[in-house]
Design an enzyme around this catalytic site. Structure first.
Site, PDB file in Angstrom:
ATOM      1  N   ASP A   1      -3.117  -9.210   7.573  1.00 47.95           N
ATOM      2  CA  ASP A   1      -2.042  -9.000   8.644  1.00 47.95           C
ATOM      3  C   ASP A   1      -1.534  -7.508   9.748  1.00 47.95           C
ATOM      4  OD1 ASP A   1      -1.673  -7.797   6.062  1.00 47.95           O
ATOM      5  OD2 ASP A   1       0.310  -8.574   6.653  1.00 47.95           O
TER       6      ASP A   1
ATOM      7  N   CYS B   1       1.159  -1.597   0.343  1.00 44.21           N
ATOM      8  CA  CYS B   1       0.117   0.087  -0.275  1.00 44.21           C
ATOM      9  C   CYS B   1       0.836   1.357   0.142  1.00 44.21           C
ATOM     10  CB  CYS B   1      -0.708   0.133   1.229  1.00 44.21           C
ATOM     11  SG  CYS B   1      -1.672  -1.244   1.675  1.00 44.21           S
TER      12      CYS B   1
ATOM     13  N   ARG C   1      -4.892   1.434  -0.953  1.00 44.97           N
ATOM     14  CA  ARG C   1      -4.921  -0.606  -0.624  1.00 44.97           C
ATOM     15  C   ARG C   1      -4.405  -0.753  -1.821  1.00 44.97           C
ATOM     16  NH1 ARG C   1      -8.815  -4.671   1.440  1.00 44.97           N
ATOM     17  NH2 ARG C   1      -7.189  -6.233   2.270  1.00 44.97           N
TER      18      ARG C   1
ATOM     19  N   GLY D   1       3.279  -3.009   3.751  1.00 45.55           N
ATOM     20  CA  GLY D   1       3.599  -4.026   3.616  1.00 45.55           C
ATOM     21  C   GLY D   1       2.948  -5.584   3.495  1.00 45.55           C
ATOM     22  N   GLU D   2       4.124  -6.805   4.250  1.00 47.90           N
ATOM     23  CA  GLU D   2       3.559  -8.095   4.673  1.00 47.90           C
ATOM     24  C   GLU D   2       4.536  -8.280   5.674  1.00 47.90           C
ATOM     25  OE1 GLU D   2       1.261  -8.739   2.838  1.00 47.90           O
ATOM     26  OE2 GLU D   2       1.260  -8.325   0.970  1.00 47.90           O
TER      27      GLU D   2
ATOM     28  N   SER E   1      11.469 -12.203  -6.249  1.00 47.58           N
ATOM     29  CA  SER E   1      12.173 -11.741  -7.271  1.00 47.58           C
ATOM     30  C   SER E   1      13.730 -12.245  -6.141  1.00 47.58           C
ATOM     31  CB  SER E   1      12.318  -9.975  -6.662  1.00 47.58           C
ATOM     32  OG  SER E   1      13.878  -9.736  -7.147  1.00 47.58           O
ATOM     33  N   GLY E   2      14.854 -12.384  -7.052  1.00 41.23           N
ATOM     34  CA  GLY E   2      16.091 -13.276  -6.684  1.00 41.23           C
ATOM     35  C   GLY E   2      16.183 -12.091  -6.223  1.00 41.23           C
TER      36      GLY E   2
ATOM     37  N   ALA F   1      -4.896  -4.215  -2.065  1.00 35.11           N
ATOM     38  CA  ALA F   1      -5.589  -5.886  -1.401  1.00 35.11           C
ATOM     39  C   ALA F   1      -4.418  -7.317  -2.474  1.00 35.11           C
ATOM     40  CB  ALA F   1      -6.879  -6.022  -1.791  1.00 35.11           C
TER      41      ALA F   1
END
Length: 613
Positions: free
Chosen positions: A102, A2, A50, A78-79, A377-378, A52
């Site tokens: 979360d 977000c 947001r 974020g997460e 992503s790496g 989602a």
């Protein structure tokens, strides 16, 4: 994911400032295309956009909790990858949840532990809590600085936002850049806390910033620490593998389509293979995407940085892992398009300038967003495991400066410099970099008995993990979120970073190659071609049409002699680069053209006040 923003003012009624709050929030629309919300209470005003990802109907923000002492309100970006465990713990403590998001877990965690929740989170996040019980704002950023976060103290409070553009939308924050800001912009280093814009600061990674009536306070809750490593080689490799499996499993959680970014290198291939194996258990295929360029196979010439093109290795991995793969193939016209270049600068708020590597990344993410909302992503494996050439370059190892600047100095040289000589003298970037380097190495602890060589390699690893990686993480986040794509970075999980950082260099490079630990940890997952491949950076087009297009854009700029960019850029240097014969256009001279164009577009978009004295 977000975009967040807000304003705390202890001396005014922010209920009369809804128009300004709305303007600040609108700047974050690209980061959050799915929903918008604002909240004003007491001395605080919060805005949220947001994207989602988890609990699509239940994660609306700002999110509030009413307590007998006052309202606690949260805006979160974020997460949190361990939110399931935290939710169980909080439920056992008596908390009741009304959503599956979360975000609510983070809010309830704050109610339970205050800013001590920071130490409990595993994830990538930047969030702000207005605690109406104490009239205090609490801002917290993740340990590695994956999610951007900025603030601007005012005479009676603070402005904050995911990106500077949100803060600059408030009249209290002038769009001004002083000499130190220009130094930071041009030096290719990342000074923690520095935001380039005058008066603005970055919430540093691993830090809690608290604002109350007495002012601004900082608390560091995480830093990269030196610790003994006692595991042998086999145990270390097994631990790396176990960590990666757990990290990828956590980061695959989403209620929207997911994919991986696949370059055919060791990092992205290992991550894609782990994701493919885990999803196969549930009968799912991994979607993978790679960037390529029209005619790249025809134009590719091996050089010191890139010995091989990506495409053959990408396809080897896609076949081996049975991914649903797509190449995003870009042409020179799209890469050189000034509108695309402007969108990249707008995304980053600054002309940071990696040329076609920036525009191609933006176009890649734009194409992916049509099919997926989350991408793994790496990114950052080179910093964690020691993958860059400078880790093995004797000159870079010995240099009394940031190691990556040694290579860039060799690769770019004077051809890349288009700045006015008088400005270069005033900036004195050499002294600025030297000061930054001394500060950066001063706090790197040495193990008892650690050899001079091992300690030097520890310093190089530390510099990459605390300075260099943050440039790339910001680039990845800002470019992806500009099109509403969430990019997750498994190799930045702090558990993995801490563990590998403290493995001796002799163990990190036990077979004499880059990223030895990662290669062995993923040996059974990846094709032999990838296992044997030498590190190749993110690709750059070799199509001569791209350089010709840059020259044409530079000629157009030269035809506008009153443009303010010429307060920064030397007209004659730019003219020489714009009229150079095509075979003589080196990567360095291309970079000089790109820097001039970026600076010009930035001045057009932001009209910053430049203080050059």
């Amino acid at each position: 994911m977000c975009g967040i923003t807000g304003w705390v003012s202890y001396d005014r009624d922010l209920r009369t400032e809804t128009a300004t709050l709305d303007a600040m929030t609108r700047t974050m629309a690209c980061r959050g295309p799915d929903d918008s919300g604002t909240w004003i209470g007491g001395a605080a005003a919060l805005g949220h956009r947001r994207l989602a990802i988890i609990d699509l109907p239940g994660g609306r923000q700002p999110m509030t909790a009413e307590t007998p002492e006052g309202t606690v309100a949260l805006v979160y970006s974020g997460e949190t990858y361990n939110f399931t465990e935290l939710r169980r713990e909080l439920t056992a403590l008596g908390h009741r949840f009304t959503t599956d998001s979360d975000t609510e877990v983070v809010l309830r965690a704050y109610l339970e532990w205050g800013d001590g929740l920071a130490e409990r989170l595993n994830g990538m996040y930047a969030f702000a809590v207005w605690d109406g019980r104490r009239d205090t704002l609490v801002m917290i950023r993740d340990r590695m600085g994956i999610k951007p976060f900025y603030y601007h103290p005012t005479s009676d409070g603070v402005l904050f936002g995911s990106e500077p553009k949100a803060i600059l939308a408030n009249p209290l924050a002038p769009a001004r850049v002083r000499l130190d800001g220009l130094r930071e912009l041009l030096a290719l280093v990342k000074t923690p806390g520095h935001a380039v814009w005058d008066g603005m600061r970055e919430v540093e990674p691993g830090t809690v910033v608290t604002v109350d009536r007495q002012g601004v306070h900082r608390r560091v809750y995480w830093r990269l620490e030196t610790r003994p490593h006692t595991d042998d080689r086999d145990t270390t490799i097994a631990t790396v593998r176990a960590l990666l499996e757990d990290i990828v499993r956590r980061q695959l959680v989403a209620d929207v389509p997911r994919c991986t970014l696949l370059s055919g290198g060791l990092d992205s291939s290992a991550m894609t293979a782990l994701a493919a194996r885990q999803l196969a258990v549930h009968g799912e295929k991994v979607r993978s995407f790679a960037v390529d360029f029209v005619g790249q196979a025809d134009h590719f010439v091996a050089d010191e940085l890139r010995a091989t093109p990506d495409a053959p290795f990408v396809h080897d991995v896609a076949r081996a892992c049975a991914t649903d793969h797509q190449d995003i193939v870009l042409d020179a016209q799209a890469l050189a398009d000034l509108d695309v270049r402007a969108k990249v600068i707008r995304a980053r708020d600054l002309p940071m300038g990696l040329g076609d590597m920036d525009t191609s990344l933006y176009l890649l993410f734009q194409a992916i967003r049509e099919q997926s909302t989350v991408a793994l992503s790496g990114e950052s494996a080179d910093e964690v495991f020691g993958g860059y050439q400078q880790f093995f370059d004797e000159e870079a190892r010995r240099a009394d400066t940031f190691p990556w600047l040694v290579r860039y100095g060799r690769d770019w040289g004077e051809d890349a410099d288009v700045l006015r000589p008088d400005l270069t003298e005033t900036l004195d970037l050499k002294a600025y970099v030297a000061d930054g380097y001394r500060t950066a190495v001063a706090d790197i602890a040495r193990l008892e008995g650690e050899s001079d060589f091992e300690y030097r390699m520890r310093q190089i690893c530390h510099l990459h993990l605390t300075r260099f990686v943050r440039v790339l993480l910001d680039r990845k986040d800002r470019t992806s979120m500009a099109v509403g794509l969430e990019v997750r970075v498994p190799f930045c999980d702090h558990r993995l970073v801490e563990y590998v950082y403290n493995t001796p260099w002799a163990l990190k490079s036990f077979d004499g190659r880059e990223k030895s630990l990662l290669r062995e940890a993923a040996a059974d997952l990846i094709p032999k071609s990838v296992y044997d491949r030498v590190k190749s950076p993110y690709p750059s087009t070799q199509d001569p049409k791209y350089a010709l297009a840059l020259q044409e854009h530079a000629k157009d700029l030269l035809a506008r002699p009153s443009h303010p960019v010429f307060d920064l850029v030397d007209r004659e240097r730019l003219r020489r680069a714009a009229h150079r014969d095509t075979p003589q256009i080196t990567q360095a001279s291309r970079h000089g053209l790109e820097r001039a164009l970026d600076l010009a577009l930035w001045l057009d978009l932001y009209t910053p006040e430049l203080s050059l004295t």
